[in-house]
Scaffold this motif. Structure first.
Motif, PDB file in Angstrom:
ATOM      1  N   THR A 251     -24.972 -36.070  81.761  1.00  0.00           N
ATOM      2  CA  THR A 251     -24.695 -37.513  81.987  1.00  0.00           C
ATOM      3  C   THR A 251     -23.882 -37.772  83.376  1.00  0.00           C
ATOM      4  O   THR A 251     -23.229 -38.550  83.598  1.00  0.00           O
ATOM      5  CB  THR A 251     -23.869 -38.180  80.764  1.00  0.00           C
ATOM      6  OG1 THR A 251     -22.696 -36.946  80.575  1.00  0.00           O
ATOM      7  CG2 THR A 251     -24.525 -38.089  79.736  1.00  0.00           C
ATOM      8  N   VAL A 252     -24.517 -37.003  84.359  1.00  0.00           N
ATOM      9  CA  VAL A 252     -23.884 -37.148  85.547  1.00  0.00           C
ATOM     10  C   VAL A 252     -24.805 -37.890  86.463  1.00  0.00           C
ATOM     11  O   VAL A 252     -25.782 -38.410  86.034  1.00  0.00           O
ATOM     12  CB  VAL A 252     -23.982 -35.708  86.434  1.00  0.00           C
ATOM     13  CG1 VAL A 252     -22.922 -34.693  85.734  1.00  0.00           C
ATOM     14  CG2 VAL A 252     -25.307 -35.059  86.361  1.00  0.00           C
ATOM     15  N   PRO A 253     -24.271 -38.431  87.699  1.00  0.00           N
ATOM     16  CA  PRO A 253     -25.059 -39.252  88.549  1.00  0.00           C
ATOM     17  C   PRO A 253     -26.441 -38.610  88.759  1.00  0.00           C
ATOM     18  O   PRO A 253     -26.518 -37.192  88.836  1.00  0.00           O
ATOM     19  CB  PRO A 253     -24.377 -39.769  89.728  1.00  0.00           C
ATOM     20  CG  PRO A 253     -22.730 -39.356  89.196  1.00  0.00           C
ATOM     21  CD  PRO A 253     -22.923 -38.285  88.181  1.00  0.00           C
ATOM     22  N   ALA A 254     -27.572 -39.174  89.152  1.00  0.00           N
ATOM     23  CA  ALA A 254     -28.906 -38.690  89.462  1.00  0.00           C
ATOM     24  C   ALA A 254     -28.605 -37.580  90.699  1.00  0.00           C
ATOM     25  O   ALA A 254     -29.452 -36.644  90.547  1.00  0.00           O
ATOM     26  CB  ALA A 254     -29.907 -39.838  89.823  1.00  0.00           C
ATOM     27  N   THR A 255     -28.205 -37.811  91.692  1.00  0.00           N
ATOM     28  CA  THR A 255     -27.910 -36.989  92.830  1.00  0.00           C
ATOM     29  C   THR A 255     -27.432 -35.541  92.289  1.00  0.00           C
ATOM     30  O   THR A 255     -27.953 -34.475  92.991  1.00  0.00           O
ATOM     31  CB  THR A 255     -27.077 -37.401  93.708  1.00  0.00           C
ATOM     32  OG1 THR A 255     -25.651 -38.059  93.142  1.00  0.00           O
ATOM     33  CG2 THR A 255     -27.670 -38.494  94.687  1.00  0.00           C
ATOM     34  N   SER A 256     -26.573 -35.504  91.304  1.00  0.00           N
ATOM     35  CA  SER A 256     -26.061 -33.868  90.985  1.00  0.00           C
ATOM     36  C   SER A 256     -26.906 -33.390  89.812  1.00  0.00           C
ATOM     37  O   SER A 256     -26.582 -32.393  89.344  1.00  0.00           O
ATOM     38  CB  SER A 256     -24.539 -34.219  90.832  1.00  0.00           C
ATOM     39  OG  SER A 256     -24.310 -35.136  90.316  1.00  0.00           O
ATOM     40  N   ALA A 257     -27.972 -34.275  89.250  1.00  0.00           N
ATOM     41  CA  ALA A 257     -28.329 -33.767  87.899  1.00  0.00           C
ATOM     42  C   ALA A 257     -29.022 -32.348  87.826  1.00  0.00           C
ATOM     43  O   ALA A 257     -28.827 -31.749  87.003  1.00  0.00           O
ATOM     44  CB  ALA A 257     -29.209 -35.022  87.503  1.00  0.00           C
ATOM     45  N   GLN A 258     -30.018 -32.393  88.934  1.00  0.00           N
ATOM     46  CA  GLN A 258     -30.706 -31.033  89.005  1.00  0.00           C
ATOM     47  C   GLN A 258     -29.792 -29.730  89.269  1.00  0.00           C
ATOM     48  O   GLN A 258     -30.037 -28.737  88.508  1.00  0.00           O
ATOM     49  CB  GLN A 258     -31.564 -31.055  90.136  1.00  0.00           C
ATOM     50  CG  GLN A 258     -32.782 -29.890  90.354  1.00  0.00           C
ATOM     51  CD  GLN A 258     -33.510 -29.604  89.162  1.00  0.00           C
ATOM     52  OE1 GLN A 258     -34.306 -30.724  88.619  1.00  0.00           O
ATOM     53  NE2 GLN A 258     -33.260 -28.521  88.450  1.00  0.00           N
ATOM     54  N   PHE A 259     -28.806 -29.963  90.034  1.00  0.00           N
ATOM     55  CA  PHE A 259     -27.765 -28.968  90.393  1.00  0.00           C
ATOM     56  C   PHE A 259     -27.054 -28.668  88.816  1.00  0.00           C
ATOM     57  O   PHE A 259     -27.124 -27.424  88.564  1.00  0.00           O
ATOM     58  CB  PHE A 259     -26.656 -29.400  91.312  1.00  0.00           C
ATOM     59  CG  PHE A 259     -25.870 -28.412  91.559  1.00  0.00           C
ATOM     60  CD1 PHE A 259     -25.673 -27.271  92.012  1.00  0.00           C
ATOM     61  CD2 PHE A 259     -24.219 -28.723  90.677  1.00  0.00           C
ATOM     62  CE1 PHE A 259     -24.726 -26.325  92.046  1.00  0.00           C
ATOM     63  CE2 PHE A 259     -23.210 -27.877  90.703  1.00  0.00           C
ATOM     64  CZ  PHE A 259     -23.405 -26.572  91.414  1.00  0.00           C
ATOM     65  N   ILE A 260     -26.694 -29.554  88.275  1.00  0.00           N
ATOM     66  CA  ILE A 260     -26.110 -29.343  87.017  1.00  0.00           C
ATOM     67  C   ILE A 260     -27.023 -28.673  85.879  1.00  0.00           C
ATOM     68  O   ILE A 260     -26.781 -27.786  85.107  1.00  0.00           O
ATOM     69  CB  ILE A 260     -25.564 -30.386  86.262  1.00  0.00           C
ATOM     70  CG1 ILE A 260     -24.314 -31.149  87.238  1.00  0.00           C
ATOM     71  CG2 ILE A 260     -25.110 -30.350  84.904  1.00  0.00           C
ATOM     72  CD1 ILE A 260     -23.157 -30.138  87.407  1.00  0.00           C
ATOM     73  N   CYS A 261     -28.484 -29.062  86.160  1.00  0.00           N
ATOM     74  CA  CYS A 261     -29.539 -28.721  85.173  1.00  0.00           C
ATOM     75  C   CYS A 261     -29.664 -27.077  85.242  1.00  0.00           C
ATOM     76  O   CYS A 261     -29.689 -26.391  84.382  1.00  0.00           O
ATOM     77  CB  CYS A 261     -30.605 -29.583  85.394  1.00  0.00           C
ATOM     78  SG  CYS A 261     -32.131 -28.907  84.303  1.00  0.00           S
ATOM     79  N   ASP A 262     -29.568 -26.761  86.665  1.00  0.00           N
ATOM     80  CA  ASP A 262     -29.945 -25.310  86.990  1.00  0.00           C
ATOM     81  C   ASP A 262     -28.758 -24.592  86.533  1.00  0.00           C
ATOM     82  O   ASP A 262     -28.897 -23.448  86.098  1.00  0.00           O
ATOM     83  CB  ASP A 262     -29.838 -25.200  88.707  1.00  0.00           C
ATOM     84  CG  ASP A 262     -31.243 -25.814  89.022  1.00  0.00           C
ATOM     85  OD1 ASP A 262     -32.175 -26.314  88.284  1.00  0.00           O
ATOM     86  OD2 ASP A 262     -31.348 -26.239  90.288  1.00  0.00           O
ATOM     87  N   VAL A 263     -27.369 -24.966  86.620  1.00  0.00           N
ATOM     88  CA  VAL A 263     -26.183 -24.410  86.197  1.00  0.00           C
ATOM     89  C   VAL A 263     -26.200 -24.229  84.894  1.00  0.00           C
ATOM     90  O   VAL A 263     -25.892 -22.944  84.202  1.00  0.00           O
ATOM     91  CB  VAL A 263     -24.848 -24.941  86.603  1.00  0.00           C
ATOM     92  CG1 VAL A 263     -23.694 -24.408  85.777  1.00  0.00           C
ATOM     93  CG2 VAL A 263     -24.905 -25.254  87.962  1.00  0.00           C
ATOM     94  N   LEU A 264     -26.611 -24.993  83.956  1.00  0.00           N
ATOM     95  CA  LEU A 264     -26.812 -24.997  82.471  1.00  0.00           C
ATOM     96  C   LEU A 264     -27.629 -24.113  81.944  1.00  0.00           C
ATOM     97  O   LEU A 264     -27.574 -23.122  81.342  1.00  0.00           O
ATOM     98  CB  LEU A 264     -27.186 -26.341  81.759  1.00  0.00           C
ATOM     99  CG  LEU A 264     -25.998 -27.542  81.860  1.00  0.00           C
ATOM    100  CD1 LEU A 264     -26.592 -28.954  81.385  1.00  0.00           C
ATOM    101  CD2 LEU A 264     -24.981 -27.160  80.771  1.00  0.00           C
ATOM    102  N   VAL A 265     -29.092 -24.280  82.627  1.00  0.00           N
ATOM    103  CA  VAL A 265     -30.055 -23.179  82.187  1.00  0.00           C
ATOM    104  C   VAL A 265     -29.590 -21.845  82.733  1.00  0.00           C
ATOM    105  O   VAL A 265     -29.880 -20.637  82.033  1.00  0.00           O
ATOM    106  CB  VAL A 265     -31.486 -23.585  82.939  1.00  0.00           C
ATOM    107  CG1 VAL A 265     -32.464 -22.527  82.814  1.00  0.00           C
ATOM    108  CG2 VAL A 265     -32.032 -24.819  82.286  1.00  0.00           C
ATOM    109  N   GLY A 266     -29.092 -21.723  83.973  1.00  0.00           N
ATOM    110  CA  GLY A 266     -28.490 -20.148  84.339  1.00  0.00           C
ATOM    111  C   GLY A 266     -27.452 -19.712  83.352  1.00  0.00           C
ATOM    112  O   GLY A 266     -27.286 -18.606  83.356  1.00  0.00           O
ATOM    113  N   SER A 267     -26.938 -20.797  82.634  1.00  0.00           N
ATOM    114  CA  SER A 267     -25.813 -20.270  81.756  1.00  0.00           C
ATOM    115  C   SER A 267     -26.305 -19.800  80.287  1.00  0.00           C
ATOM    116  O   SER A 267     -25.638 -19.273  79.248  1.00  0.00           O
ATOM    117  CB  SER A 267     -24.728 -21.157  81.660  1.00  0.00           C
ATOM    118  OG  SER A 267     -24.206 -21.541  82.830  1.00  0.00           O
TER     119      SER A 267
END
Lengths: 212, 212
Positions: free
Chosen positions: A154-170
């Motif tokens: 539920t972050v702004p669009a600009t940081s969504a892919q970065f957060i997605c990568d962090v989540l998947v990497g975890s």
């Protein structure tokens, strides 16, 4: 775990929670059985569609009687995997993030939010509905120690892919994305977009075509 | 108003906003043209599907060149009726209601929330993102004086049908329902359910079938 069919259509998956709400309402009445026709009438759809949806969950009704209410609720819950609890983390504690954390209903669907993350330092350490907010750099460890499988974005669009990568990497296996941005994930991760703008598109377009 | 096709499929209507976000991102680059194949690659879907979706909006691409970016954005916006502003009211100023009121993105889609309503007296008169909260009994008059056409329902399930009836009785033509309850409306009213549980159902079920 019960053997499940490999897949169900998206429209079926979207209708099943609606049936479930209706059936759970009926639990407070004296009714013990329910027919597909009665469910169909409630939603203004064809009984054959309801029968198809319900049979997807593996339940078999009795001719002229219908389905046993408790068994039908159990069958849908199991099919949607809402009978077991899945730990989730949420990233982005803005208005929408807070609303999702505050929506107790998700617990009924097996979604157990164990931790929240935000880059805003003033939020770190605070609790929203008993869920603590942590800094993003603690995400990998918290996901692993809680065996969380779902990540809510539920972050702004600009940081969504970065957060997605962090989540998947975890180690997160399912992404529930509310950010208005197309995300890329590996094939072994399930991505579901809950973009409100898509639902709004259906409404506004239908309103135009209805009046033209 | 441009003559619009009578209807588009729900999957098409759900994909168009995704394309639009992607195309709007491209506006900040030097690209003036975009091919259906490039859009398809961005979302991991078949180019023929993208071509079909785009042609639904009435635009015609040029062989080997594709679509003019600005014209394509305009075509999708017009098709979704997001180029014109529709006044809306929202009922239920809880967590989700506030989140929706605070989501500035909806203004890009022509959704202009002019007033909010709640039964909680402590909220009456307050402003959330410049939108004032009124008591429910003032709803009919405010809907009419603002010529509001869309009603957003973010109240608890138990009061959703009552609020829906009040909205429709006041002249609202489109209901965007976030309450987890099946609502009944007349044939001349468009009802769109944005129930988050439906999206969650797709995610959790896919996660199970993937791992079985």
């Amino acid at each position: 775990m019960k053997k499940l069919p490999k897949s169900a259509s998206i429209p079926t998956l979207r209708r099943l929670p609606k049936y479930l709400h209706f059936l759970q309402k009926l639990q407070s009445t004296d009714e013990k059985f329910i027919s597909a026709t009665k469910i169909a009438n409630e939603f203004g759809i064809e009984p054959i569609l309801v029968r198809k949806d319900l049979s997807t969950t593996g339940i078999v009704g009795k001719p002229k009687i219908g389905f046993e209410l408790e068994r039908l609720i159990k069958s849908i819950n199991e099919f949607l995997n809402w009978h077991s609890v899945q730990n989730a983390v949420i990233v982005g504690v803005g208005g929408l993030g807070k609303a999702i954390m505050g929506y107790v209903g998700f617990q009924d669907y097996g979604l157990n939010i164990v931790a929240a993350f935000d880059s805003d330092k003033t939020l770190i350490g605070k609790k929203i509905k008993d869920v603590q907010v942590f800094p993003i750099n603690e995400l990998p460890e918290i996901v692993k120690s809680n065996e969380a499988t779902i990540g809510v974005i539920t972050v702004p669009a600009t940081s969504a892919q970065f957060i997605c990568d962090v989540l998947v990497g975890s180690g997160i296996k399912g992404i529930w994305n509310f950010a208005p941005r197309a995300l890329k994930v590996n094939n072994d991760v399930i991505l579901e977009n809950a973009q409100l703008s898509q639902s709004l598109a259906v409404l506004t377009h239908k309103m135009v075509t209805k009046n033209s």
